[in-house]
Write a protein that holds these residues in place. Structure first.
Motif, PDB file in Angstrom:
ATOM      1  N   ALA A 197     -48.632  -5.387   0.933  1.00  0.00           N
ATOM      2  CA  ALA A 197     -47.941  -4.857  -0.235  1.00  0.00           C
ATOM      3  C   ALA A 197     -48.950  -4.423  -1.296  1.00  0.00           C
ATOM      4  O   ALA A 197     -50.007  -5.045  -1.466  1.00  0.00           O
ATOM      5  CB  ALA A 197     -46.988  -5.906  -0.797  1.00  0.00           C
ATOM      6  N   HIS A 198     -48.604  -3.352  -2.007  1.00  0.00           N
ATOM      7  CA  HIS A 198     -49.571  -2.741  -2.921  1.00  0.00           C
ATOM      8  C   HIS A 198     -49.984  -3.657  -4.061  1.00  0.00           C
ATOM      9  O   HIS A 198     -51.059  -3.501  -4.645  1.00  0.00           O
ATOM     10  CB  HIS A 198     -49.016  -1.428  -3.483  1.00  0.00           C
ATOM     11  N   GLU A 199     -49.136  -4.638  -4.382  1.00  0.00           N
ATOM     12  CA  GLU A 199     -49.473  -5.528  -5.492  1.00  0.00           C
ATOM     13  C   GLU A 199     -50.382  -6.685  -5.070  1.00  0.00           C
ATOM     14  O   GLU A 199     -50.838  -7.462  -5.912  1.00  0.00           O
ATOM     15  CB  GLU A 199     -48.199  -6.079  -6.140  1.00  0.00           C
ATOM     16  N   LYS A 200     -50.657  -6.790  -3.774  1.00  0.00           N
ATOM     17  CA  LYS A 200     -51.496  -7.886  -3.273  1.00  0.00           C
ATOM     18  C   LYS A 200     -52.960  -7.462  -3.169  1.00  0.00           C
ATOM     19  O   LYS A 200     -53.273  -6.276  -3.052  1.00  0.00           O
ATOM     20  CB  LYS A 200     -51.001  -8.356  -1.905  1.00  0.00           C
ATOM     21  N   GLN A 201     -53.827  -8.444  -3.179  1.00  0.00           N
ATOM     22  CA  GLN A 201     -55.250  -8.188  -2.979  1.00  0.00           C
ATOM     23  C   GLN A 201     -55.536  -8.200  -1.477  1.00  0.00           C
ATOM     24  O   GLN A 201     -55.391  -9.222  -0.815  1.00  0.00           O
ATOM     25  CB  GLN A 201     -56.092  -9.263  -3.671  1.00  0.00           C
ATOM     26  N   PRO A 202     -55.937  -7.073  -0.907  1.00  0.00           N
ATOM     27  CA  PRO A 202     -56.171  -7.048   0.551  1.00  0.00           C
ATOM     28  C   PRO A 202     -57.463  -7.776   0.930  1.00  0.00           C
ATOM     29  O   PRO A 202     -58.450  -7.754   0.195  1.00  0.00           O
ATOM     30  CB  PRO A 202     -56.270  -5.549   0.853  1.00  0.00           C
ATOM     31  N   ARG A 203     -57.432  -8.413   2.087  1.00  0.00           N
ATOM     32  CA  ARG A 203     -58.637  -8.989   2.663  1.00  0.00           C
ATOM     33  C   ARG A 203     -59.404  -7.888   3.385  1.00  0.00           C
ATOM     34  O   ARG A 203     -58.901  -6.769   3.557  1.00  0.00           O
ATOM     35  CB  ARG A 203     -58.275 -10.109   3.637  1.00  0.00           C
ATOM     36  N   LYS A 204     -60.617  -8.193   3.796  1.00  0.00           N
ATOM     37  CA  LYS A 204     -61.384  -7.207   4.554  1.00  0.00           C
ATOM     38  C   LYS A 204     -60.629  -6.853   5.838  1.00  0.00           C
ATOM     39  O   LYS A 204     -60.148  -7.734   6.537  1.00  0.00           O
ATOM     40  CB  LYS A 204     -62.769  -7.754   4.879  1.00  0.00           C
ATOM     41  N   GLY A 205     -60.553  -5.571   6.097  1.00  0.00           N
ATOM     42  CA  GLY A 205     -59.812  -5.096   7.265  1.00  0.00           C
ATOM     43  C   GLY A 205     -58.376  -4.729   6.943  1.00  0.00           C
ATOM     44  O   GLY A 205     -57.696  -4.107   7.765  1.00  0.00           O
TER      45      GLY A 205
END
Length: 408
Positions: A197-205
Protein backbone atom coordinates in the motif's frame (compact mmCIF):
# COMPACT_ATOMS: atom_id res chain seq x y z
CA UNK A 1 -6.57 -17.83 -27.33
CA UNK A 2 -3.00 -17.33 -28.59
CA UNK A 3 -0.91 -15.57 -25.98
CA UNK A 4 0.56 -12.33 -27.29
CA UNK A 5 -0.94 -12.69 -30.73
CA UNK A 6 -1.17 -8.94 -30.73
CA UNK A 7 -4.08 -6.94 -32.09
CA UNK A 8 -3.83 -3.43 -33.48
CA UNK A 9 -5.68 -0.60 -31.75
CA UNK A 10 -8.31 -0.59 -34.50
CA UNK A 11 -8.76 -4.36 -34.20
CA UNK A 12 -9.14 -3.98 -30.44
CA UNK A 13 -11.90 -1.41 -30.89
CA UNK A 14 -13.69 -3.61 -33.42
CA UNK A 15 -13.51 -6.64 -31.10
CA UNK A 16 -14.88 -4.57 -28.21
CA UNK A 17 -17.74 -3.25 -30.34
CA UNK A 18 -18.60 -6.77 -31.52
CA UNK A 19 -18.64 -8.28 -28.03
CA UNK A 20 -20.02 -5.64 -25.67
CA UNK A 21 -23.18 -3.61 -25.41
CA UNK A 22 -22.16 -1.21 -22.66
CA UNK A 23 -25.23 0.88 -21.93
CA UNK A 24 -25.27 3.36 -19.09
CA UNK A 25 -28.50 4.14 -17.27
CA UNK A 26 -29.74 7.70 -16.91
CA UNK A 27 -30.89 9.84 -14.01
CA UNK A 28 -32.33 13.31 -13.46
CA UNK A 29 -30.30 15.71 -11.35
CA UNK A 30 -30.35 19.40 -10.40
CA UNK A 31 -28.21 21.64 -12.58
CA UNK A 32 -26.20 22.58 -9.48
CA UNK A 33 -24.91 18.98 -9.48
CA UNK A 34 -24.47 18.61 -13.24
CA UNK A 35 -20.97 19.99 -13.84
CA UNK A 36 -18.89 17.56 -15.96
CA UNK A 37 -21.80 15.14 -16.36
CA UNK A 38 -22.89 13.77 -19.75
CA UNK A 39 -26.36 14.53 -21.07
CA UNK A 40 -28.48 11.50 -21.92
CA UNK A 41 -30.99 13.39 -24.07
CA UNK A 42 -31.33 16.57 -26.07
CA UNK A 43 -32.22 19.70 -24.11
CA UNK A 44 -34.65 22.29 -25.49
CA UNK A 45 -35.15 25.77 -24.13
CA UNK A 46 -38.24 26.34 -22.01
CA UNK A 47 -38.22 30.08 -22.59
CA UNK A 48 -36.88 32.74 -24.92
CA UNK A 49 -33.73 34.55 -23.90
CA UNK A 50 -34.23 37.39 -23.45
CA UNK A 51 -37.97 37.14 -22.95
CA UNK A 52 -38.46 40.88 -23.47
CA UNK A 53 -36.92 43.47 -25.79
CA UNK A 54 -34.15 45.31 -23.93
CA UNK A 55 -31.58 48.03 -24.33
CA UNK A 56 -27.86 47.39 -24.60
CA UNK A 57 -26.92 50.94 -23.56
CA UNK A 58 -27.95 53.80 -21.27
CA UNK A 59 -29.98 56.23 -23.35
CA UNK A 60 -33.39 57.02 -24.73
CA UNK A 61 -35.77 54.51 -26.30
CA UNK A 62 -37.25 55.96 -29.46
CA UNK A 63 -39.10 55.11 -32.62
CA UNK A 64 -36.19 55.24 -35.04
CA UNK A 65 -38.12 57.14 -37.70
CA UNK A 66 -38.41 60.11 -35.29
CA UNK A 67 -34.60 60.49 -35.39
CA UNK A 68 -34.05 60.46 -39.13
CA UNK A 69 -31.94 63.47 -40.15
CA UNK A 70 -31.01 64.39 -36.56
CA UNK A 71 -27.53 65.90 -36.14
CA UNK A 72 -25.46 68.13 -33.87
CA UNK A 73 -26.66 71.23 -35.71
CA UNK A 74 -30.26 70.14 -36.25
CA UNK A 75 -31.26 67.86 -33.34
CA UNK A 76 -34.61 66.13 -33.06
CA UNK A 77 -36.66 67.53 -30.21
CA UNK A 78 -38.24 64.67 -28.23
CA UNK A 79 -40.82 64.58 -25.45
CA UNK A 80 -39.62 62.57 -22.43
CA UNK A 81 -42.42 60.44 -20.95
CA UNK A 82 -40.55 58.75 -18.07
CA UNK A 83 -37.84 56.22 -17.32
CA UNK A 84 -37.41 52.47 -17.17
CA UNK A 85 -34.58 51.07 -15.08
CA UNK A 86 -33.18 47.54 -15.21
CA UNK A 87 -35.54 45.12 -13.47
CA UNK A 88 -38.63 47.31 -14.04
CA UNK A 89 -41.54 46.32 -16.25
CA UNK A 90 -42.23 48.86 -18.97
CA UNK A 91 -45.60 50.53 -18.58
CA UNK A 92 -44.95 53.45 -20.93
CA UNK A 93 -45.84 53.46 -24.61
CA UNK A 94 -44.50 55.55 -27.45
CA UNK A 95 -47.98 56.22 -28.76
CA UNK A 96 -47.27 59.61 -30.30
CA UNK A 97 -44.57 60.79 -32.71
CA UNK A 98 -41.62 62.44 -31.00
CA UNK A 99 -41.91 60.59 -27.67
CA UNK A 100 -38.98 58.92 -25.90
CA UNK A 101 -38.31 57.07 -22.65
CA UNK A 102 -35.06 56.98 -20.64
CA UNK A 103 -33.76 53.38 -20.32
CA UNK A 104 -30.74 51.98 -18.51
CA UNK A 105 -28.54 49.21 -19.88
CA UNK A 106 -30.51 45.96 -19.79
CA UNK A 107 -33.84 47.67 -19.22
CA UNK A 108 -37.05 46.64 -20.96
CA UNK A 109 -38.13 48.76 -23.93
CA UNK A 110 -41.55 50.44 -24.00
CA UNK A 111 -44.05 49.42 -26.66
CA UNK A 112 -43.46 51.34 -29.88
CA UNK A 113 -39.69 51.67 -29.42
CA UNK A 114 -37.39 50.03 -31.98
CA UNK A 115 -34.08 51.71 -31.14
CA UNK A 116 -32.09 53.39 -28.39
CA UNK A 117 -30.05 56.57 -28.69
CA UNK A 118 -26.93 56.49 -26.50
CA UNK A 119 -27.05 59.15 -23.81
CA UNK A 120 -23.74 60.56 -25.11
CA UNK A 121 -25.58 61.77 -28.26
CA UNK A 122 -28.34 63.62 -26.39
CA UNK A 123 -28.88 66.70 -24.25
CA UNK A 124 -31.54 66.96 -21.56
CA UNK A 125 -33.05 70.37 -22.23
CA UNK A 126 -35.49 70.22 -19.30
CA UNK A 127 -37.40 67.55 -17.35
CA UNK A 128 -39.67 66.86 -20.31
CA UNK A 129 -37.50 67.60 -23.36
CA UNK A 130 -34.55 65.77 -24.88
CA UNK A 131 -32.42 66.89 -27.81
CA UNK A 132 -31.33 63.90 -29.94
CA UNK A 133 -28.23 64.75 -31.98
CA UNK A 134 -27.90 61.59 -34.09
CA UNK A 135 -30.15 59.23 -35.96
CA UNK A 136 -30.50 55.54 -35.07
CA UNK A 137 -31.39 52.62 -37.30
CA UNK A 138 -34.18 50.18 -36.47
CA UNK A 139 -33.01 47.74 -33.74
CA UNK A 140 -29.84 49.74 -33.04
CA UNK A 141 -28.68 49.16 -29.44
CA UNK A 142 -31.54 46.70 -28.95
CA UNK A 143 -31.64 42.98 -28.08
CA UNK A 144 -34.93 41.46 -29.20
CA UNK A 145 -36.94 38.61 -27.70
CA UNK A 146 -35.16 35.37 -28.59
CA UNK A 147 -32.04 37.02 -30.03
CA UNK A 148 -30.02 34.70 -27.77
CA UNK A 149 -32.31 31.65 -27.57
CA UNK A 150 -35.85 31.00 -28.81
CA UNK A 151 -38.37 29.04 -26.77
CA UNK A 152 -38.25 25.43 -27.96
CA UNK A 153 -34.78 25.77 -29.52
CA UNK A 154 -32.32 22.87 -29.18
CA UNK A 155 -29.60 24.25 -26.91
CA UNK A 156 -27.59 21.18 -25.82
CA UNK A 157 -27.11 17.90 -27.66
CA UNK A 158 -27.24 14.38 -26.28
CA UNK A 159 -23.83 13.15 -25.20
CA UNK A 160 -22.57 16.61 -24.25
CA UNK A 161 -20.19 17.08 -21.32
CA UNK A 162 -21.74 19.91 -19.34
CA UNK A 163 -19.39 22.75 -18.47
CA UNK A 164 -19.98 25.91 -16.47
CA UNK A 165 -21.15 27.82 -19.57
CA UNK A 166 -23.77 25.19 -20.37
CA UNK A 167 -25.08 25.37 -16.82
CA UNK A 168 -25.26 29.15 -17.01
CA UNK A 169 -27.33 28.85 -20.20
CA UNK A 170 -29.65 26.29 -18.61
CA UNK A 171 -30.28 28.55 -15.63
CA UNK A 172 -30.87 31.48 -17.98
CA UNK A 173 -33.76 29.71 -19.73
CA UNK A 174 -35.30 28.40 -16.52
CA UNK A 175 -34.22 24.76 -16.63
CA UNK A 176 -33.75 23.40 -13.11
CA UNK A 177 -32.98 19.73 -13.80
CA UNK A 178 -31.30 17.73 -16.55
CA UNK A 179 -31.20 14.10 -17.61
CA UNK A 180 -27.66 12.73 -17.50
CA UNK A 181 -26.00 9.34 -17.64
CA UNK A 182 -25.34 7.72 -14.28
CA UNK A 183 -21.75 7.22 -13.31
CA UNK A 184 -20.82 3.58 -13.99
CA UNK A 185 -19.04 1.80 -11.15
CA UNK A 186 -15.52 0.74 -12.07
CA UNK A 187 -13.48 -1.63 -9.91
CA UNK A 188 -9.70 -1.29 -9.66
CA UNK A 189 -7.46 -4.12 -8.42
CA UNK A 190 -3.69 -3.91 -8.18
CA UNK A 191 -1.82 -7.23 -8.04
CA UNK A 192 1.65 -8.37 -7.10
CA UNK A 193 3.55 -9.83 -4.14
CA UNK A 194 6.07 -7.01 -4.44
CA UNK A 195 3.39 -4.28 -4.16
CA UNK A 196 2.58 -2.67 -0.80
CA UNK A 197 0.00 0.00 0.00
CA UNK A 198 1.22 3.47 -0.91
CA UNK A 199 1.07 4.70 2.68
CA UNK A 200 3.46 1.98 3.90
CA UNK A 201 7.23 2.02 3.96
CA UNK A 202 8.40 -0.64 1.48
CA UNK A 203 11.18 -3.06 2.34
CA UNK A 204 13.96 -3.76 -0.12
CA UNK A 205 12.51 -5.58 -3.10
CA UNK A 206 9.05 -4.07 -2.53
CA UNK A 207 7.48 -1.07 -4.24
CA UNK A 208 4.61 1.18 -3.29
CA UNK A 209 1.29 0.75 -5.07
CA UNK A 210 1.01 3.38 -7.78
CA UNK A 211 -1.64 1.92 -10.07
CA UNK A 212 -4.54 1.86 -7.59
CA UNK A 213 -4.36 5.61 -7.12
CA UNK A 214 -3.39 6.34 -10.72
CA UNK A 215 -6.19 4.28 -12.30
CA UNK A 216 -8.81 5.27 -9.72
CA UNK A 217 -8.07 8.92 -10.46
CA UNK A 218 -8.27 8.36 -14.20
CA UNK A 219 -11.61 6.60 -13.76
CA UNK A 220 -13.00 9.58 -11.84
CA UNK A 221 -11.69 11.99 -14.48
CA UNK A 222 -13.73 10.10 -17.05
CA UNK A 223 -17.25 10.34 -15.60
CA UNK A 224 -17.27 7.17 -13.51
CA UNK A 225 -17.34 6.17 -9.86
CA UNK A 226 -14.70 3.81 -8.53
CA UNK A 227 -14.19 1.09 -5.95
CA UNK A 228 -10.50 0.76 -5.18
CA UNK A 229 -9.95 -2.78 -3.94
CA UNK A 230 -6.31 -2.08 -3.14
CA UNK A 231 -3.44 -4.52 -3.47
CA UNK A 232 -3.99 -8.27 -3.81
CA UNK A 233 -1.04 -10.64 -3.64
CA UNK A 234 -0.27 -13.18 -6.38
CA UNK A 235 -2.25 -15.85 -4.61
CA UNK A 236 -4.84 -17.56 -6.81
CA UNK A 237 -7.71 -17.96 -4.33
CA UNK A 238 -7.37 -14.46 -2.87
CA UNK A 239 -7.36 -12.88 -6.30
CA UNK A 240 -10.21 -15.04 -7.57
CA UNK A 241 -12.42 -14.15 -4.59
CA UNK A 242 -11.68 -10.45 -5.06
CA UNK A 243 -12.40 -10.55 -8.79
CA UNK A 244 -15.69 -12.41 -8.32
CA UNK A 245 -16.77 -9.94 -5.65
CA UNK A 246 -15.78 -6.96 -7.78
CA UNK A 247 -17.75 -8.25 -10.76
CA UNK A 248 -20.88 -8.39 -8.59
CA UNK A 249 -20.41 -4.78 -7.48
CA UNK A 250 -19.07 -3.11 -10.61
CA UNK A 251 -19.98 -2.46 -14.23
CA UNK A 252 -16.45 -3.08 -15.43
CA UNK A 253 -13.19 -4.13 -13.85
CA UNK A 254 -9.56 -3.04 -14.22
CA UNK A 255 -6.81 -5.37 -12.97
CA UNK A 256 -3.25 -4.10 -13.11
CA UNK A 257 -0.36 -6.55 -13.13
CA UNK A 258 -0.23 -10.30 -13.70
CA UNK A 259 -1.09 -10.02 -17.39
CA UNK A 260 2.10 -11.58 -18.73
CA UNK A 261 2.99 -15.27 -18.74
CA UNK A 262 5.38 -15.52 -15.81
CA UNK A 263 5.10 -18.12 -13.06
CA UNK A 264 3.50 -15.68 -10.62
CA UNK A 265 1.12 -14.02 -13.10
CA UNK A 266 -2.30 -15.12 -11.91
CA UNK A 267 -4.71 -12.81 -13.76
CA UNK A 268 -5.17 -15.09 -16.77
CA UNK A 269 -5.64 -18.19 -14.60
CA UNK A 270 -8.18 -16.45 -12.38
CA UNK A 271 -10.27 -15.20 -15.29
CA UNK A 272 -10.16 -18.64 -16.94
CA UNK A 273 -11.47 -20.22 -13.75
CA UNK A 274 -14.62 -18.10 -13.58
CA UNK A 275 -17.77 -19.39 -15.20
CA UNK A 276 -18.99 -17.60 -18.35
CA UNK A 277 -15.58 -16.07 -19.03
CA UNK A 278 -14.05 -15.55 -22.46
CA UNK A 279 -10.71 -14.08 -23.44
CA UNK A 280 -10.94 -11.70 -26.37
CA UNK A 281 -7.45 -10.22 -26.51
CA UNK A 282 -4.06 -10.92 -25.01
CA UNK A 283 -1.54 -8.59 -26.51
CA UNK A 284 -1.92 -5.19 -28.15
CA UNK A 285 0.34 -3.63 -30.76
CA UNK A 286 1.04 -0.69 -28.50
CA UNK A 287 4.19 0.65 -26.84
CA UNK A 288 4.03 0.76 -23.91
CA UNK A 289 1.16 -1.60 -23.22
CA UNK A 290 1.71 -4.83 -25.15
CA UNK A 291 0.75 -7.33 -22.36
CA UNK A 292 -2.87 -6.17 -22.19
CA UNK A 293 -5.81 -8.49 -21.58
CA UNK A 294 -9.44 -7.93 -22.50
CA UNK A 295 -11.93 -10.52 -21.33
CA UNK A 296 -15.69 -10.89 -21.09
CA UNK A 297 -16.97 -12.30 -17.82
CA UNK A 298 -20.74 -12.61 -17.31
CA UNK A 299 -21.25 -9.98 -20.03
CA UNK A 300 -18.97 -7.51 -18.25
CA UNK A 301 -15.65 -6.18 -19.52
CA UNK A 302 -12.48 -7.00 -17.65
CA UNK A 303 -9.35 -5.12 -18.68
CA UNK A 304 -6.03 -6.57 -17.56
CA UNK A 305 -3.51 -3.75 -17.67
CA UNK A 306 0.28 -3.99 -17.49
CA UNK A 307 1.84 -3.50 -14.08
CA UNK A 308 4.09 -0.64 -15.14
CA UNK A 309 2.20 2.58 -14.34
CA UNK A 310 3.06 4.35 -17.59
CA UNK A 311 1.91 1.35 -19.63
CA UNK A 312 -1.28 1.06 -17.57
CA UNK A 313 -2.03 4.75 -18.11
CA UNK A 314 -1.42 4.48 -21.86
CA UNK A 315 -3.73 1.48 -22.21
CA UNK A 316 -6.40 3.29 -20.22
CA UNK A 317 -6.12 6.34 -22.49
CA UNK A 318 -6.04 4.42 -25.76
CA UNK A 319 -8.53 1.62 -25.03
CA UNK A 320 -10.45 1.74 -21.75
CA UNK A 321 -11.48 5.37 -22.11
CA UNK A 322 -12.91 4.72 -25.56
CA UNK A 323 -15.00 1.84 -24.16
CA UNK A 324 -16.38 4.05 -21.37
CA UNK A 325 -17.19 6.91 -23.73
CA UNK A 326 -19.25 4.70 -26.02
CA UNK A 327 -21.55 3.96 -23.10
CA UNK A 328 -22.22 7.69 -22.79
CA UNK A 329 -22.50 8.40 -26.53
CA UNK A 330 -19.70 10.86 -25.82
CA UNK A 331 -17.04 11.88 -28.30
CA UNK A 332 -14.02 13.66 -26.90
CA UNK A 333 -12.85 16.54 -29.05
CA UNK A 334 -9.08 16.72 -28.73
CA UNK A 335 -7.46 19.13 -31.11
CA UNK A 336 -3.73 18.63 -31.66
CA UNK A 337 -1.08 21.31 -31.73
CA UNK A 338 1.54 21.30 -34.45
CA UNK A 339 5.20 21.67 -33.70
CA UNK A 340 8.71 20.81 -34.81
CA UNK A 341 10.17 17.54 -33.53
CA UNK A 342 13.67 18.20 -32.19
CA UNK A 343 15.57 14.90 -32.61
CA UNK A 344 15.73 11.82 -34.80
CA UNK A 345 13.72 9.14 -33.02
CA UNK A 346 13.66 5.50 -34.11
CA UNK A 347 10.90 3.00 -33.37
CA UNK A 348 10.30 -0.51 -34.59
CA UNK A 349 7.52 -1.09 -37.07
CA UNK A 350 4.54 -3.20 -36.09
CA UNK A 351 3.06 -1.38 -33.11
CA UNK A 352 1.75 2.04 -32.32
CA UNK A 353 3.83 4.08 -29.89
CA UNK A 354 2.56 6.55 -27.32
CA UNK A 355 5.49 8.93 -26.81
CA UNK A 356 5.54 11.44 -23.97
CA UNK A 357 6.89 14.88 -24.84
CA UNK A 358 7.51 18.37 -23.55
CA UNK A 359 6.31 21.38 -25.54
CA UNK A 360 8.37 24.57 -25.70
CA UNK A 361 7.36 27.88 -27.26
CA UNK A 362 10.50 29.32 -28.88
CA UNK A 363 10.03 32.65 -30.66
CA UNK A 364 6.40 31.86 -31.36
CA UNK A 365 7.06 28.34 -32.70
CA UNK A 366 6.36 25.10 -30.84
CA UNK A 367 9.27 22.73 -30.37
CA UNK A 368 8.52 19.12 -29.38
CA UNK A 369 11.09 17.36 -27.24
CA UNK A 370 10.54 13.64 -26.45
CA UNK A 371 10.94 12.39 -22.89
CA UNK A 372 13.31 9.45 -23.16
CA UNK A 373 12.83 7.11 -20.23
CA UNK A 374 13.40 3.52 -19.21
CA UNK A 375 10.61 1.02 -18.72
CA UNK A 376 8.97 1.33 -15.33
CA UNK A 377 9.99 4.96 -14.71
CA UNK A 378 6.85 6.68 -13.40
CA UNK A 379 7.92 10.30 -13.04
CA UNK A 380 7.91 10.85 -16.80
CA UNK A 381 4.14 10.97 -17.13
CA UNK A 382 3.86 13.48 -14.30
CA UNK A 383 6.49 15.72 -15.92
CA UNK A 384 5.17 15.43 -19.48
CA UNK A 385 3.17 18.21 -21.11
CA UNK A 386 1.82 16.15 -23.96
CA UNK A 387 2.12 13.06 -26.13
CA UNK A 388 2.64 12.02 -29.71
CA UNK A 389 1.06 8.95 -31.27
CA UNK A 390 3.43 7.34 -33.78
CA UNK A 391 1.57 5.09 -36.20
CA UNK A 392 2.43 1.42 -36.15
CA UNK A 393 3.91 1.33 -39.64
CA UNK A 394 6.19 4.33 -39.17
CA UNK A 395 9.83 3.75 -38.24
CA UNK A 396 10.05 6.90 -36.13
CA UNK A 397 10.19 10.66 -36.40
CA UNK A 398 12.81 12.86 -38.02
CA UNK A 399 14.45 15.94 -36.60
CA UNK A 400 12.67 18.99 -38.00
CA UNK A 401 9.51 17.05 -38.90
CA UNK A 402 6.27 18.95 -38.23
CA UNK A 403 4.08 16.67 -36.14
CA UNK A 404 0.82 16.71 -34.23
CA UNK A 405 1.00 16.67 -30.44
CA UNK A 406 -1.79 16.35 -27.88
CA UNK A 407 -1.68 18.04 -24.50
CA UNK A 408 -2.20 15.96 -21.37
Amino acid sequence: MDLFKVATIEQVKDIINDNFQFKVQEETIAIEEALDRITSSEIFSQDSLPHFNRSTVDGYAVNSRDTYGASETIPSIMNLNGEILMGMEATQNLDFPGECTYVSTGAMLPDGADGVVMIEYTDLLDQNTVLVKTSVAPLENVVQIGDDVFEGELIINKGQKLNSYHLGLLSGVGIKEVKVYKKPMVGVISTGDEIVAHEKQPRKGEIRDVNSILLSSMVKENFCSVINYGVISDEFNLLRDKVENALKQCDLLLISGGTSVGKKDQTIKVINSIENSKFLIHGVALKPGKPTIIAKVNEKAVFGLPGHPLAAAVVFNRIVKDYIYKGFNYKENKYPLKGEFKINYHKAKGREEFLLVNINNVNGKLEIQPILTKSGIISSIAKAQGYVIIEMNKEGLKEGEIIEVYTL
